[in-house]
Design a protein around this motif. Sequence first.
Motif, PDB file in Angstrom:
ATOM      1  N   HIS A 160       0.853  -1.185   0.000  1.00 58.22           N
ATOM      2  CA  HIS A 160       0.000   0.000   0.000  1.00 58.22           C
ATOM      3  C   HIS A 160       0.890   1.235   0.000  1.00 58.22           C
ATOM      4  O   HIS A 160       1.845   1.311   0.774  1.00 58.22           O
ATOM      5  CB  HIS A 160      -0.906  -0.001   1.238  1.00 58.22           C
ATOM      6  CG  HIS A 160      -1.990   1.021   1.192  1.00 58.22           C
ATOM      7  ND1 HIS A 160      -1.757   2.347   1.476  1.00 58.22           N
ATOM      8  CD2 HIS A 160      -3.306   0.919   0.881  1.00 58.22           C
ATOM      9  CE1 HIS A 160      -2.888   3.020   1.362  1.00 58.22           C
ATOM     10  NE2 HIS A 160      -3.840   2.186   0.992  1.00 58.22           N
ATOM     11  N   THR A 180       0.581   4.190   1.130  1.00 57.60           N
ATOM     12  CA  THR A 180       0.518   5.078   2.295  1.00 57.60           C
ATOM     13  C   THR A 180       0.848   4.367   3.594  1.00 57.60           C
ATOM     14  O   THR A 180       1.674   4.820   4.384  1.00 57.60           O
ATOM     15  CB  THR A 180      -0.867   5.728   2.408  1.00 57.60           C
ATOM     16  OG1 THR A 180      -1.163   6.431   1.204  1.00 57.60           O
ATOM     17  CG2 THR A 180      -0.922   6.693   3.592  1.00 57.60           C
ATOM     18  N   ASN A 236      -3.822   1.472  -6.507  1.00 55.50           N
ATOM     19  CA  ASN A 236      -3.681   2.712  -7.263  1.00 55.50           C
ATOM     20  C   ASN A 236      -2.788   3.681  -6.483  1.00 55.50           C
ATOM     21  O   ASN A 236      -2.325   3.369  -5.384  1.00 55.50           O
ATOM     22  CB  ASN A 236      -5.048   3.325  -7.577  1.00 55.50           C
ATOM     23  CG  ASN A 236      -5.775   3.810  -6.334  1.00 55.50           C
ATOM     24  OD1 ASN A 236      -5.505   3.354  -5.225  1.00 55.50           O
ATOM     25  ND2 ASN A 236      -6.695   4.746  -6.510  1.00 55.50           N
ATOM     26  N   ASP A 280      -3.085   6.386  -4.745  1.00 58.37           N
ATOM     27  CA  ASP A 280      -3.411   6.865  -3.392  1.00 58.37           C
ATOM     28  C   ASP A 280      -3.903   5.752  -2.472  1.00 58.37           C
ATOM     29  O   ASP A 280      -4.290   6.003  -1.333  1.00 58.37           O
ATOM     30  CB  ASP A 280      -4.430   8.004  -3.445  1.00 58.37           C
ATOM     31  CG  ASP A 280      -5.755   7.588  -4.073  1.00 58.37           C
ATOM     32  OD1 ASP A 280      -5.913   6.379  -4.406  1.00 58.37           O
ATOM     33  OD2 ASP A 280      -6.632   8.452  -4.245  1.00 58.37           O
ATOM     34  N   THR A 283      -6.580   3.902  -2.577  1.00 56.67           N
ATOM     35  CA  THR A 283      -8.018   3.800  -2.341  1.00 56.67           C
ATOM     36  C   THR A 283      -8.656   2.649  -3.104  1.00 56.67           C
ATOM     37  O   THR A 283      -9.797   2.278  -2.829  1.00 56.67           O
ATOM     38  CB  THR A 283      -8.725   5.102  -2.734  1.00 56.67           C
ATOM     39  OG1 THR A 283      -8.456   5.381  -4.117  1.00 56.67           O
ATOM     40  CG2 THR A 283      -8.234   6.262  -1.875  1.00 56.67           C
ATOM     41  N   LYS A 284      -7.921   2.079  -4.064  1.00 60.22           N
ATOM     42  CA  LYS A 284      -8.459   0.978  -4.869  1.00 60.22           C
ATOM     43  C   LYS A 284      -7.399  -0.107  -5.029  1.00 60.22           C
ATOM     44  O   LYS A 284      -6.194   0.164  -5.002  1.00 60.22           O
ATOM     45  CB  LYS A 284      -8.910   1.474  -6.252  1.00 60.22           C
ATOM     46  CG  LYS A 284     -10.072   2.445  -6.226  1.00 60.22           C
ATOM     47  CD  LYS A 284     -10.472   2.847  -7.634  1.00 60.22           C
ATOM     48  CE  LYS A 284     -11.703   3.755  -7.634  1.00 60.22           C
ATOM     49  NZ  LYS A 284     -11.412   5.051  -7.009  1.00 60.22           N
ATOM     50  N   LYS A 298     -12.859  -1.212  -4.329  1.00 61.88           N
ATOM     51  CA  LYS A 298     -12.700   0.035  -3.592  1.00 61.88           C
ATOM     52  C   LYS A 298     -12.412  -0.292  -2.138  1.00 61.88           C
ATOM     53  O   LYS A 298     -13.122  -1.061  -1.502  1.00 61.88           O
ATOM     54  CB  LYS A 298     -13.963   0.887  -3.711  1.00 61.88           C
ATOM     55  CG  LYS A 298     -13.825   2.266  -3.089  1.00 61.88           C
ATOM     56  CD  LYS A 298     -15.063   3.108  -3.321  1.00 61.88           C
ATOM     57  CE  LYS A 298     -14.899   4.497  -2.714  1.00 61.88           C
ATOM     58  NZ  LYS A 298     -16.112   5.332  -2.931  1.00 61.88           N
ATOM     59  N   LEU A 299     -11.357   0.290  -1.608  1.00 59.06           N
ATOM     60  CA  LEU A 299     -10.952   0.037  -0.232  1.00 59.06           C
ATOM     61  C   LEU A 299     -11.506   1.130   0.669  1.00 59.06           C
ATOM     62  O   LEU A 299     -11.442   2.315   0.340  1.00 59.06           O
ATOM     63  CB  LEU A 299      -9.427   0.001  -0.127  1.00 59.06           C
ATOM     64  CG  LEU A 299      -8.725  -1.008  -1.035  1.00 59.06           C
ATOM     65  CD1 LEU A 299      -7.222  -0.871  -0.901  1.00 59.06           C
ATOM     66  CD2 LEU A 299      -9.162  -2.425  -0.716  1.00 59.06           C
ATOM     67  N   GLY A 300     -12.063   0.735   1.790  1.00 52.53           N
ATOM     68  CA  GLY A 300     -12.642   1.711   2.704  1.00 52.53           C
ATOM     69  C   GLY A 300     -12.448   1.310   4.147  1.00 52.53           C
ATOM     70  O   GLY A 300     -11.644   0.443   4.478  1.00 52.53           O
ATOM     71  N   ASP A 301     -13.193   1.946   5.028  1.00 48.73           N
ATOM     72  CA  ASP A 301     -13.131   1.652   6.453  1.00 48.73           C
ATOM     73  C   ASP A 301     -13.903   0.366   6.701  1.00 48.73           C
ATOM     74  O   ASP A 301     -15.129   0.343   6.636  1.00 48.73           O
ATOM     75  CB  ASP A 301     -13.731   2.813   7.244  1.00 48.73           C
ATOM     76  CG  ASP A 301     -13.564   2.614   8.742  1.00 48.73           C
ATOM     77  OD1 ASP A 301     -13.925   3.534   9.481  1.00 48.73           O
ATOM     78  OD2 ASP A 301     -13.085   1.543   9.167  1.00 48.73           O
TER      79      ASP A 301
END
Length: 310
Positions: A143, A145, A185, A187, A189-190, A218-221
């Motif tokens: 990842h 970040t 990606n 940032d 997020t995906k 899509k990656l999220g909380d």
Amino acid sequence: MAYFRESNVLISGSWDRTLRFWDSRASSPQQSSHDTPERVYQIDLVNNTLVVAMASRLFNIYDVRKMDAPLQQRESSLKFMTRSLACMPDGQGYATASVEGRIAVEYFDPSPAVQEKKYAFKCHRQTINDVDHVWPVNALAFHPTYNTFASAGSDATVSIWDHKVKKRLRQYPKFANPISSLAFNCDGTKLAVAVSYTWDNGEAGSKMAERPAILVRKLGDEVKWSEKAGLILSQAQFEDVYGLDPELLAMVPQPVKAVVLLFPIAEILENKRKEEDENIKNEGQPLLDPTVLWIKQTVCNVLVSDGVPM
């Protein structure tokens, strides 16, 4: 292949035992060629450091600005052929994986104190009818970040790992086919997942394989559900428990306040529950252990164990 953004150069490695540097803007795209001691299986780049995984379990680490000789030459920590490789975005090291369902976490700093931190672990395995099935780990991606990484294998699963605390954060539902590649990606997020047959079962397996596809997730909380359940995330969190093997238990953060056991609703269990309900109705509730909390499961066919670290 790996892209060196600073010089706008594409680096390729091949079974012809060479590394080649390419600039598509030039009239003669090939800028240089460098011999390697073995066939090149995987390469990856972070900052100015190029990691090259080769046959015979060999690894060369280069400074791309000075390719006349490698900075380091290593032997893989894994016993079987290297299948995938990814460098840490923070530049401290890399992860590599083999055809034998294992991942190794390595560090560039050759000092003994840092090298003591490296480790390897089993993954992408499953026991079916008392038989251990082991699949190749075909792809790794960090990842951009959080410095966590994703792994994907011929078992058609994707897992997210935190290599610093040595634990799996998440395993996504199984895909229809083995996974040959994946990437975040820019940032984070995906997550793009390439699903295709990888010839682990030969020609016979190809006849049953589904059509190749690239899926974007899509990656999220992914902990919002626990907040709704009343968990105070500043004090505790849910963690999956994937087995009772020492290696799997070591992935659970400590200390653990409680273990939540969930199991599927089956006819034999339903009959037993009705029998117990009738006994309680007629004879009263027997004395219960006050440390055990029972919650009725309302979603069918779910089998999970969760630890609640504090």
